[in-house]
Structures are given as structure tokens and as C-alpha cells.
Scaffold this motif. Structure first.
Motif, PDB file in Angstrom:
ATOM      1  N   HIS B 105       0.966  -1.283   0.094  1.00  0.00           N
ATOM      2  CA  HIS B 105      -0.088   0.061  -0.042  1.00  0.00           C
ATOM      3  C   HIS B 105       0.787   1.326   0.026  1.00  0.00           C
ATOM      4  N   GLY B 106       1.966   1.274   0.595  1.00  0.00           N
ATOM      5  CA  GLY B 106       3.105   2.518   0.658  1.00  0.00           C
ATOM      6  C   GLY B 106       3.512   2.611  -0.692  1.00  0.00           C
ATOM      7  N   HIS B 107       3.746   1.452  -1.252  1.00  0.00           N
ATOM      8  CA  HIS B 107       4.359   1.802  -2.876  1.00  0.00           C
ATOM      9  C   HIS B 107       3.279   2.619  -3.568  1.00  0.00           C
ATOM     10  N   GLU B 108       1.921   2.100  -3.424  1.00  0.00           N
ATOM     11  CA  GLU B 108       0.943   2.583  -4.186  1.00  0.00           C
ATOM     12  C   GLU B 108       0.909   3.805  -4.025  1.00  0.00           C
ATOM     13  N   LEU B 109       0.724   4.119  -2.677  1.00  0.00           N
ATOM     14  CA  LEU B 109       0.655   5.716  -2.329  1.00  0.00           C
ATOM     15  C   LEU B 109       1.993   6.498  -2.917  1.00  0.00           C
ATOM     16  N   GLY B 110       3.128   5.958  -2.769  1.00  0.00           N
ATOM     17  CA  GLY B 110       4.152   6.538  -3.430  1.00  0.00           C
ATOM     18  C   GLY B 110       4.178   6.760  -4.774  1.00  0.00           C
ATOM     19  N   ILE B 111       3.962   6.073  -5.429  1.00  0.00           N
ATOM     20  CA  ILE B 111       3.682   6.008  -6.988  1.00  0.00           C
ATOM     21  C   ILE B 111       2.759   7.307  -7.485  1.00  0.00           C
ATOM     22  N   PHE B 112       1.626   7.128  -6.475  1.00  0.00           N
ATOM     23  CA  PHE B 112       0.594   8.266  -6.643  1.00  0.00           C
ATOM     24  C   PHE B 112       1.271   9.691  -6.594  1.00  0.00           C
ATOM     25  N   LEU B 113       2.160   9.774  -5.488  1.00  0.00           N
ATOM     26  CA  LEU B 113       2.800  11.172  -4.995  1.00  0.00           C
ATOM     27  C   LEU B 113       3.657  11.405  -6.212  1.00  0.00           C
TER      28      LEU B 113
END
Lengths: 179, 138
Positions: B105-113
Motif C-alpha cells: 500500500h505504501g508503494h501504491e501511495l508513493g507512486i501516486f505522489l
């Protein structure tokens, strides 16, 4: 094959065209053809970029440039034999290089054996993102994309410095003339 | 500046959909083709179309030059800052797993940012380039 033939036709037309307006429009057509080729090659992300940047924004900016300069290319004084020779040889070498590439879409090509299987297997598990291209761009190869963003940043700042610095000087000149 | 009525009305109709498409490309980039770069260019394309049809003044009311020029470094800073967060939390630079307890989930958020950063920089740069060229031509 049809697309590649059209690409060649457009390229020849660009070379033969004297009016720069025509060249810009043909370059836009070239970009759209290139985007279609990329779609045929299943590279939709790249095709999208080519269509929006190559055919869209570049065309507009080139047209804006034409507004600043003369719009007809000068007829060259002598025939360019050496440049023609160099580009023909370079093209031939590139075509020769493609002969030893594995056929398009082969699963056991070298490039598909290195990290690609890991990306395809683990992307969903590791990033929750189904589009592997996005995951590779923004996560696995985040450094590269950071570099690209920095390049765009630098290019934008550079062009603005060049164009706006000159503009400000032009304005002060005009203000001197008409107070 | 007098232009075709059809052109003006058509542009007015199509503008919101261009922006909507840009947002779709941005936020659907996780699932389909697209991402920050393409979305940024499409957003800039919307502003450019507005400027071509309604004049530079109208476009700069929507996207003032000061805003556009601030977007260029802002996006790059968002991208670089996302990496620094990983560094501060004791992981590697650009390691997104620190954003959430669940690393995926952290990676997903990071990609979004990161994609948001790319969108901001690209949209800002493309629009600023257009403004620079057009204003030079006056």
C-alpha cells in the motif's frame, strides 16, 4: 508495413518541402503515424506520449516559433553529397543491426529474461498497481523518472530564461521610444 | 479578436472533457496506459487550446503565469521530497514502503505522489514554454 511506407513518404515530403509551415504540419502527421506504429507494437503508453507531445504540444510550439522567424527555408547553394552519404551509411548500419535482433515478440529474447519475469510476477504483490509499466516507471526505476522530471524542469527554466530575458530588454527599448 | 462562433462554442464544449480526460489518464495510470507525463501534457494542451481560441488573456486568467512558473519547481520538489521521506524514515531514497504499514500500500501511495509531481512539473513546463514563445512573438 503500410504505416512504415507512409512514414517514409512523409519523411521524403518533409525533406523536399520548402515552406516551414508545411514541414511543421508534416512533422505532426509523422508523429501521429509513429504513435500508430507504437500502438501496433503494443506500446500504448509510449504511443500516448508520442501523440500528445510529438503531435500536440511540439506542433503548437513549432508554430509559435514560426511566428518569430521567416517561414521559408532558403534554397541550399550546393548539393550535400557528404551528409547524404553519412546518413545513408548510418541508416544501413542500423538496418544491418536489426538483422541480428530476435524476431519481434519472442518470449525467450534476452531482454525478456533479465528482470522482466520478476516485474510481471511481483508487481501486484509489491505495489498494488496492476499496470506494470507505471510500476516500473515510478517505483522500480524511480531514479530514472526523477532524472526525467529534472530534465523537464531544467529545460523549462532554460527556455524561459532565454526567451523572457530577451523580451524584457525588447520592452525597455520600446518604452524608450514611446514614453 | 473575432473568431468563428462554431470554433468558440466547440472549444468551450470540449475544454472540460479534455481536463476530465487528463485527470482520467492521471488517476487511471495505475490500471491502464497513461500517467503523470501524458496527463500533464494533456492539461497543458487544454490551456493552449484555450489560449489559441480565446486569446492569451483568457488562458492566463485560468492559469496565470506566476502559478504556471511555480508549478515547474513544485512538481520536481514533490518528487524529490517523496524520496526524502524514505530517507528520513530510515529506508533508502525513493523507497515508498515507509508510507504505510503495509509495504504494498505504501508503494501504491508513493507512486501516486510521484506521478502527481510529474504531472505538475510537465503541465507547468509545457504551459510556460507556450507562454514564453507566444509573448516573445508580440
Amino acid at each position: 508495413m503500410v504505416l512504415l511506407t507512409l512514414l517514409a513518404v512523409v519523411t521524403v515530403a518533409i525533406v523536399r518541402q520548402r515552406s516551414l509551415f508545411g514541414v511543421v504540419i508534416l512533422a505532426g502527421i509523422y508523429s501521429f503515424l509513429m504513435a500508430s506504429v507504437l500502438i501496433v507494437l503494443d506500446a500504448v503508453d509510449v504511443a500516448m506520449t508520442e501523440a500528445s507531445v510529438g503531435a500536440g504540444v511540439s506542433t503548437v510550439i513549432l508554430l509559435a516559433t514560426l511566428h518569430l522567424i521567416k517561414t521559408t527555408e532558403m534554397r541550399s547553394v550546393r548539393r550535400h553529397v557528404l551528409p547524404l552519404f553519412v546518413s545513408a551509411v548510418t541508416g544501413a548500419v542500423l538496418v544491418w543491426g536489426t538483422l541480428v535482433l530476435p524476431p519481434f515478440g519472442t518470449a525467450d529474447a534476452v531482454i525478456h529474461k533479465h528482470v522482466v519475469p520478476r516485474y510481471i510476477a511481483d508487481t501486484i504483490k509489491e505495489t498494488n498497481v496492476p499496470n506494470v509499466v507505471t510500476a516500473v516507471l515510478a517505483d522500480y526505476r524511480g531514479y530514472d523518472t526523477l532524472g526525467e522530471t529534472t530534465v523537464i524542469f531544467t529545460a523549462g527554466i532554460g527556455v524561459m530564461l532565454l526567451l523572457r530575458g530577451a523580451r524584457r530588454r525588447g520592452r525597455t527599448d520600446r518604452e524608450k521610444v514611446s514614453p | 479578436m473575432s473568431l468563428d462562433l462554431i470554433l468558440r462554442v466547440g472549444t468551450k464544449l470540449i475544454l472540460p472533457f479534455i481536463l476530465l480526460f487528463a485527470l482520467y489518464v492521471q488517476f487511471h495510470g495505475d490500471f491502464g496506459p497513461g500517467g503523470g507525463f501524458q496527463a500533464g501534457v494533456i492539461t497543458a494542451g487544454m490551456v493552449i487550446l484555450l489560449a489559441i481560441t480565446f486569446g492569451l488573456k483568457a488562458a492566463q486568467r485560468v492559469a496565470p503565469r506566476s502559478l504556471v512558473e511555480r508549478m515547474i519547481p513544485l512538481g520536481a520538489l514533490i518528487f524529490a521530497g517523496t524520496g526524502v521521506v524514505g530517507l528520513v524514515m530510515g529506508k533508502n531514497y525513493l523507497d515508498y514502503s515507509v508510507f504505510s504499514r503495509d509495504p504494498a500500500h505504501g508503494h501504491e501511495l508513493g507512486i501516486f505522489l510521484v506521478e502527481a509531481g510529474v504531472l505538475i512539473t510537465v503541465a507547468g513546463t509545457m504551459t510556460a514554454l507556450f507562454y514564453a514563445f507566444v509573448e516573445r512573438g508580440r
